[in-house]
Design an enzyme around this catalytic site. Structure first.
Site, short mmCIF file in Angstrom:
data_model
loop_
_atom_site.label_atom_id
_atom_site.label_comp_id
_atom_site.label_asym_id
_atom_site.label_seq_id
_atom_site.Cartn_x
_atom_site.Cartn_y
_atom_site.Cartn_z
CG ASP A 287 -1.93 1.13 1.14
OD1 ASP A 287 -2.83 1.20 1.99
OD2 ASP A 287 -1.83 1.94 0.19
C1 GLC Z 1 -3.71 4.69 -0.30
C2 GLC Z 1 -4.68 3.76 0.39
C3 GLC Z 1 -5.05 2.56 -0.42
C4 GLC Z 1 -5.10 2.93 -1.89
C5 GLC Z 1 -3.69 3.28 -2.32
C6 GLC Z 1 -3.62 3.71 -3.79
O1 GLC Z 1 -2.70 5.07 0.59
O2 GLC Z 1 -4.29 3.30 1.68
O3 GLC Z 1 -6.30 2.06 0.07
O4 GLC Z 1 -5.59 1.84 -2.65
O5 GLC Z 1 -3.09 4.27 -1.51
O6 GLC Z 1 -4.29 4.91 -3.97
#
Ligand code: GLC
Length: 739
Positions: A287
């Site tokens: 993430d």
């Molecule tokens: C963010 C979120 C995640 C998301 C990712 C891409 O930090 O935690 O849920 O899919 O980045 O945007």
């Protein structure tokens, strides 16, 4: 030359034997093709497939990537790009990938959390509909729209169980219950992925955030989850298992640590449980910068060690952090990381690219952009968006049947800027959805009641919450006031210590009630359970309208006017006081269960332990009578099915839909079990006076749980069953399970 011949063979082979067979569970085995490509790849190209970058025109996190993404793509060192928002732009990136030596196509991803262009209610609102088929349909439409933009993959569904409304991300999930969260996870995965990617109208789903992100201490985003193994297995893991069993293509791990181990570096969860024990054959993406954050957590001395730990733990793709790009080749060449871990990750990623047909045609998802603005298609999507929005609204209070609006009402005061706001109706995580085309409450009500005089009164400043001078309001027949938080007050990095409705807004409701003889209807808006004890007694009726998306105004008007009898139920407990958080219905009995007027019991000395509104609660414009759950036998053996019937009657004055909830309690077990566990829901539409007998079928496996050493067990003994229309309004019966 040899490599190109092999690659040509591969493409021809997959053309004639495409990966499409009906049913994702019967998907074709691409291991031959994947192995053949793997054999052609250099170590640098393999590592390239494990790297994902955000297209930095839309950062959904802190900007950390400093690489030239286009150059990295052109030289075959990127596996996926996300936050690309047009077919043209995906084609440009794919053109670059086709210039690389092996021409391995890119995967395009995006956070399509509750709609791409047609915005559906936020996921927590959709969960309030308790209509699993409709949630699947909404995900199916989201996938159809997303794929028309050339995108193959949504970072959804978020399946984190959440029991603390201070955590801003409760808006993205399905609430507090593991069983229901599992049903919703399955529905959304099937909606996004369908049975096949053949018509390229379905996309890969991504169950996130693996795992227990919703258990962060005190609801503080990014904080640690410090929970028992028993709680992890019985509460937070089930929706992920359900997603994997539904064939989810990918998982995303998380920022949080679980009991001292950052999720991204958690080998026990990702490699041992997910990939080995559960047999998950997709891939795991980190993430945002969570790979490099392993060092920040203090579990790695630097990014290089963080990259090593993440790969060993089973994190296949590095989103944004550049840790893999900068370290994996060296780690392998220095003998610190066995190439087999790289090969496993790359095989998983390539397999998904074959399954999506990208080796057949890297541009296969770019031929339907004409659908994006097709009026008939968009209109059909909006019809579904309105339907699920209507069903997501929860009626919390309706004194003297103030609602639905009486046909004699001729003058309505519509108070509060949220009644005019279109942007706020969208909520967070809106993909390419915009306020253009969103129906505000004011517009929806105007359309629904063309002959009624509707006067808009601002009441308070939307930005500052400063109260405005109120005009005379006692000549109105009805006052409808909208209060709550702004759309951007929930979502990622939106945890709050104070989830009270702003005191000025509550004061406004009080003033309206005191200065007007007409009934006051309160529309509560927000992305999480809110606390509103001050204004609650002053509201004659209260609707929880969440953030309902593109069709918000029409949906709210449909319920206010009675065109739709409200049927929503709360997927999360609403606390009476913030100090009660985390608060949930499935709590343990303890040795001193709460009782009124007894001091030496679990609870607080200063305020009640009871919530404002319990899980599963939601009123209707009619009344329902739900009888005791009756089992077909009194005693069962292991492996039996338990048939449970419940009689439901509409004892009110209008057609309505009731969500009958079936709960279970294991009276004596080797580890303590919750006082109630949802184990079934059935929605039944009944006209006045109509009665139906509904049946739930349980297996003895449904009585099981994770006991000591995280072993799943079904234990003999006494069980209680409960049926009702809320977790606090239940009739019960019992049965015995014998060995
Ligand atoms: C963010 C979120 C995640 C998301 C990712 C891409 O930090 O935690 O849920 O899919 O980045 O945007």
């Amino acid at each position: 030359m040899k490599s190109l011949i092999i690659l040509l063979f591969l493409i021809l082979n997959s053309l004639f034997f495409s990966g499409y067979t009906k049913g994702q569970d019967k998907k074709r085995d691409f291991s031959v093709e994947v192995d053949s490509v793997l054999r052609l790849m250099t170590l640098e190209e393999k590592v390239g497939q494990m790297i994902q970058y955000s297209n930095n025109r839309l950062n959904t996190g802190p900007a950390i990537n400093t690489n030239n993404v286009t150059e990295e793509v052109r030289t075959g060192r990127v596996g996926s790009v996300f936050n690309v928002l047009s077919v043209e732009h995906t084609r440009q990136y794919q053109d670059l990938a086709m210039q690389s030596r092996l021409k391995i196509p890119l995967l395009f991803g995006l956070d399509v959390v509750h709609g791409m262009k047609t915005t559906f209610p936020i996921p927590l609102a959709e969960a309030a509909s308790f209509d699993l088929a409709l949630m699947e349909k909404a995900a199916e439409i989201s996938a159809a729209e997303t794929s028309a933009y050339g995108i193959h993959w949504s970072f959804a569904p978020m399946v984190d169980i959440s029991r603390d409304a201070r955590w801003g991300r409760v808006m993205e999930g399905a609430g507090e219950d593991p069983w229901y969260g599992s049903q919703v996870a399955k529905a959304r995965v099937k909606g996004f992925q369908g049975d096949s990617y053949e018509d390229r109208k379905t996309i890969m789903a991504c169950a996130k955030h693996f795992a227990a992100y919703g258990a962060v201490v005190a609801g503080k985003d990014y904080s640690e989850a410090d929970i028992s193994e028993n709680t992890l297995h019985n509460i937070y893991l089930p929706p992920f298992k359900a997603a994997v069993d539904a064939g989810v293509a990918t998982l995303m791990n998380g920022f949080n640590e679980i009991n001292g181990i950052p999720a991204t570096a958690h080998k026990g969860l990702q490699r041992e449980l997910l990939k080995q024990e559960w047999g998950f054959d997709g891939f795991v993406v980190s993430d945002w910068g969570s790979v490099s954050e392993i060092a920040t957590h203090g579990m790695a001395k630097d990014n290089k060690e963080a990259a090593k730990l993440a790969v060993l733990a089973g994190c296949d793709m590095d989103m944004e952090s550049m840790s893999y790009e900068r370290n994996l080749v060296d780690l392998v060449n220095e003998g610190q990381l066995d190439i087999r871990f790289i090969n496993d990750a790359v095989k998983r990623i390539l397999t998904k690219k074959f399954e999506l047909g990208l080796f057949d045609d890297p541009y296969g998802y770019t031929y339907r952009s004409n659908e994006i603005d097709d009026e008939n298609i968009v209109s059909s999507y909006r019809t579904v968006a309105r339907d699920i929005a209507v069903k997501s609204i929860v009626l919390l209070k309706n004194q003297q049947e103030v609602l639905p609006i009486n046909p004699n009402v001729q003058k309505i005061a519509l108070v509060g800027p949220l009644n005019k706001s279109r942007k706020d109706m969208l909520g967070s995580w809106v993909a390419v959805g915009t306020e253009d085309g969103v129906i505000s409450v004011y517009e929806g009500l105007r359309t629904a009641l063309p002959d009624v005089e509707i006067t808009y009164i601002e009441g308070y400043d939307l930005e500052t919450n400063e109260l405005k001078t109120l005009p005379e309001t006692d000549h109105f027949d009805l006052v409808i006031v909208a209060v709550g938080e702004r759309a951007q007050e929930s979502g990622e990095a939106k945890s709050k210590v104070d989830i009270n409705v702003h005191k000025n807004q509550q004061q406004l409701v009080k003033t309206l009630k005191e200065e007007s003889t007409s009934p006051v209807v309160t529309l509560l808006m927000g992305g999480r359970p809110l606390v509103f004890s001050d204004m609650e007694p002053l509201s004659d009726a209260i609707l929880m309208t969440w953030w309902l998306g593109t069709e918000a105004g029409n949906a709210i008007a449909d319920v206010l006017t009675g065109k739709h009898n409200p049927s929503g139920k709360l997927p999360m407990t609403f606390p009476k006081y913030i100090g009660q958080c985390p608060i949930y219905y499935g709590h343990k009995n303890t040795g001193r269960p709460w009782q009124p007027d007894n001091r030496y019991v679990t609870g607080y000395m200063d305020e009640t332990v009871l919530p404002a509104y319990p899980f599963g609660f939601g009123l209707s414009y009619t009344d329902f009578e739900i009888g005791k759950p009756k089992t077909d036998r009194e005693t069962y053996e292991m492996g039996d099915t338990v048939q449970v019937t419940v009689d439901v009657k509409n004892t009110g004055t209008r057609l309505g839909t009731e969500t009958v909830q079936l709960y279970l309690r294991d009276m004596v077990s080797s580890v303590t079990r919750p006082v109630l566990e949802l184990c079934g829901i059935q929605q039944v539409a009944l006209s006045c006076g109509e009665e139906k007998r509904i049946t739930f079928t349980l297996t003895t496996n449904d009585l099981g749980f994770y006991a000591a050493e995280n072993k799943f067990v079904v234990e003999p003994g006494q069980f209680k069953l409960f049926a009702g229309n809320s977790s606090d309004n239940l009739e019960s019966s019992s049965f015995e399970l014998i060995d």
